[in-house]
Scaffold this active site. Structure first.
Site: not given
Length: 257
Positions: A46, A57
């Site tokens: 990714e 995140d």
């Protein structure tokens, strides 16, 4: 055949997918890291598109994204870096990024460039499923790009089955309703969630992400899915080790202990 589809048809379990932020640690590290990941046996990668407000995140990836932006990374530059990647790297590549930069680029133009450089799918954490169905699915399907949707322990069975019906590639099982970040172990509640989703007998394979950092967390994830995704742990190692190859070796060692 789409490379993601081919991977899950040929390898049913123990898949290791690794995330890194494009442009980190240095602006021109992207291709080097990709080549090293494939050479070390990683199954899928990714590639994170850095964004100023990466809401899913944790601190480690937030800091990497900030540094990548300071380094000068942009979506246009990333596509330029990847223009010849399929001459050297054959494993599936997935973009993970937020909707704002992609919309500024133009969604169909983005899909077209993904196909040109050989990106196989995308994960857009802040794209609502209803919006995907209404405005984006037909375009992604036209380019045979897999739109990977996230589910969490709070996602309803109805929503999970809708996602399973209307997407392909794999389903991204977020281990907990939190941001990314390495964990030492998964408690019984999280493992019960993995077992519950496994018992649903979904059409799509699944990978578990968020919190995978060692053998205990990888094995717990892989026991009820096709494998796992590692991000924050690898980003930390890219920062601490002298080379990408050394960072990958340290990561693989951690998964064995």
């Amino acid at each position: 055949m789409n490379r993601i589809t081919n991977l899950f048809e040929t390898k049913k379990n123990g898949i290791l997918s690794v995330y890194f932020t494009a442009g980190y640690p240095a602006l021109n590290d992207t291709v080097t890291i990709l080549k090293e990941l494939e050479a070390k046996g990683i199954n899928m990668v990714e590639i994170g598109i850095p964004f100023s407000d990466p809401m899913a995140d944790g601190l480690v990836i937030q800091e990497a994204a900030t540094q990548a932006l300071h380094n000068g990374m942009s979506l246009h530059l990333l596509f330029d870096q990847l223009k010849d990647i399929r001459r050297e790297v054959q494993i599936p590549l997935v973009f993970m990024g937020y909707l704002n930069p992609i919309m500024q680029f133009g969604f169909e133009a983005f899909c077209k460039k993904c196909v040109e450089v050989g990106v196989d799918g995308m994960i857009i954490p802040d794209l609502p499923f209803a919006d995907y169905m209404a405005d984006y699915k037909a375009i992604a399907d036209r380019y045979d790009l897999k739109m990977i949707m996230l589910i969490t322990p709070e996602t309803s069975e109805e929503r999970i089955r809708l996602i399973d019906e209307h997407t392909s590639g794999f389903i991204y099982m977020v281990s907990s309703a939190a941001t990314t970040g390495a964990q030492q172990s998964f408690d019984e509640q999280k493992q019960a969630y993995f077992r519950r989703i496994n018992a649903m007998k979904l059409r799509n394979p699944r990978l578990v992400g968020f919190g995978i950092s060692n053998k205990a967390t990888f094995d717990a994830a892989a026991s009820n899915s096709s494998g796992a995704i590692i991000g924050s742990k690898f980003i930390q190692l890219l920062k601490s080790e002298a080379t990408a190859a050394q960072a990958i070796d340290k990561l693989l060692d951690a998964l064995k202990k």
